[in-house]
Write a protein that holds these residues in place. Sequence first.
Motif, mmCIF file in Angstrom:
data_model
loop_
_atom_site.group_PDB
_atom_site.id
_atom_site.type_symbol
_atom_site.label_atom_id
_atom_site.label_comp_id
_atom_site.label_asym_id
_atom_site.label_seq_id
_atom_site.Cartn_x
_atom_site.Cartn_y
_atom_site.Cartn_z
ATOM 1 N N PRO A 91 37.061 42.636 33.256
ATOM 2 C CA PRO A 91 37.249 42.424 34.603
ATOM 3 C C PRO A 91 36.565 41.182 34.945
ATOM 4 C CG PRO A 91 36.060 44.331 34.915
ATOM 5 C CD PRO A 91 36.430 44.093 33.286
ATOM 6 N N LEU A 92 37.109 40.340 35.627
ATOM 7 C CA LEU A 92 36.467 39.093 36.176
ATOM 8 C C LEU A 92 36.333 39.021 37.662
ATOM 9 C CD1 LEU A 92 38.243 36.352 34.141
ATOM 10 C CD2 LEU A 92 35.674 37.643 33.548
ATOM 11 N N ASP A 93 35.469 38.445 38.236
ATOM 12 C CA ASP A 93 35.538 38.138 39.832
ATOM 13 C C ASP A 93 36.619 37.173 39.805
ATOM 14 O OD1 ASP A 93 33.211 39.704 40.344
ATOM 15 O OD2 ASP A 93 31.731 37.962 40.048
ATOM 16 N N ALA A 94 37.258 37.290 40.915
ATOM 17 C CA ALA A 94 38.633 36.685 41.145
ATOM 18 C C ALA A 94 38.253 34.992 41.189
ATOM 19 C CB ALA A 94 39.273 36.830 42.419
ATOM 20 N N GLU A 142 41.801 46.849 48.014
ATOM 21 C CA GLU A 142 41.264 46.539 46.738
ATOM 22 C C GLU A 142 41.086 44.959 46.700
ATOM 23 O OE1 GLU A 142 42.690 48.377 43.122
ATOM 24 O OE2 GLU A 142 42.849 50.358 44.239
ATOM 25 N N GLY A 143 41.837 44.229 47.287
ATOM 26 C CA GLY A 143 41.530 42.691 47.354
ATOM 27 C C GLY A 143 42.330 42.102 45.917
ATOM 28 N N ASP A 144 41.821 40.754 45.607
ATOM 29 C CA ASP A 144 42.117 40.233 44.451
ATOM 30 C C ASP A 144 41.265 40.637 43.196
ATOM 31 O OD1 ASP A 144 43.635 38.732 46.263
ATOM 32 O OD2 ASP A 144 42.322 37.109 46.228
ATOM 33 N N ILE A 187 25.161 40.514 34.868
ATOM 34 C CA ILE A 187 24.850 39.133 35.483
ATOM 35 C C ILE A 187 25.800 39.067 36.766
ATOM 36 C CG2 ILE A 187 24.978 36.891 35.307
ATOM 37 C CD1 ILE A 187 24.100 37.277 32.342
ATOM 38 N N ARG A 188 26.982 39.586 36.649
ATOM 39 C CA ARG A 188 27.887 39.284 37.735
ATOM 40 C C ARG A 188 28.451 40.905 38.118
ATOM 41 N NH1 ARG A 188 32.703 40.428 35.028
ATOM 42 N NH2 ARG A 188 32.666 39.662 32.984
ATOM 43 N N GLY A 189 29.025 40.969 39.534
ATOM 44 C CA GLY A 189 29.633 42.137 39.938
ATOM 45 C C GLY A 189 30.945 42.549 39.051
ATOM 46 N N ARG A 190 31.204 43.614 39.109
ATOM 47 C CA ARG A 190 32.356 44.072 38.437
ATOM 48 C C ARG A 190 33.635 43.607 39.231
ATOM 49 N NH1 ARG A 190 31.931 50.606 37.816
ATOM 50 N NH2 ARG A 190 29.960 50.340 39.137
ATOM 51 N N GLY A 191 34.373 43.015 38.478
ATOM 52 C CA GLY A 191 35.877 42.666 38.874
ATOM 53 C C GLY A 191 36.799 43.718 39.130
#
Length: 195
Positions: A91-94, A142-144, A187-191
Amino acid sequence: MAHDRPASGSPLDLAVAELAAVTFRDDLTVREIPAPTGLAPSSYALAGDVRPEPGAHESLYGTGRFLLLHDLSEPEPWGGPWRIVCFAQAPLDADIGADPLVADVAWSWLVDALASRGARYQAASGTATKTLSKGFGSLAAEGDGAQIELRASWSPTGDLGDHVEAWAELVCMLAGLPPGSEGIEQIRGRGTARA
């Protein structure tokens, strides 16, 4: 489990022993899975999940599959008796998923991972797909969401252990865990992974 595995001492058994000697980073759980049948006379498959939750079937951070195929007839497109097929997704951040170069970056990470391990290969091919999603109705909260998926294959010409290490590095990179980040928070949040 159906693995299309020939008798002991075969080229595939020797290759599997080579792969079994590879040590993976602690935040990647790798296990043997049934290999698909009909792709080659013999095959072996692994699944990898980044920081899986206990009892979960797939990781929320990233997952991958590694398939080793062997065919003594050396199919012309392979250019040799071995072929590796791999899959990795995360998963990626939107906002990252919306980047027009994210698919190019995913492919470059595979090429870089192979190079960093000294994994020699030929006849590489693959696709990188990014998926963007938006929830509606009861899923609106849940958003994008976004997801990156890489499917690739190549014919290894050297040490097979180098190739499975490169695949493991790719799976972790897509999940936001670069080399050397073992034990460090992501490093980044869960998408949000939705397709």
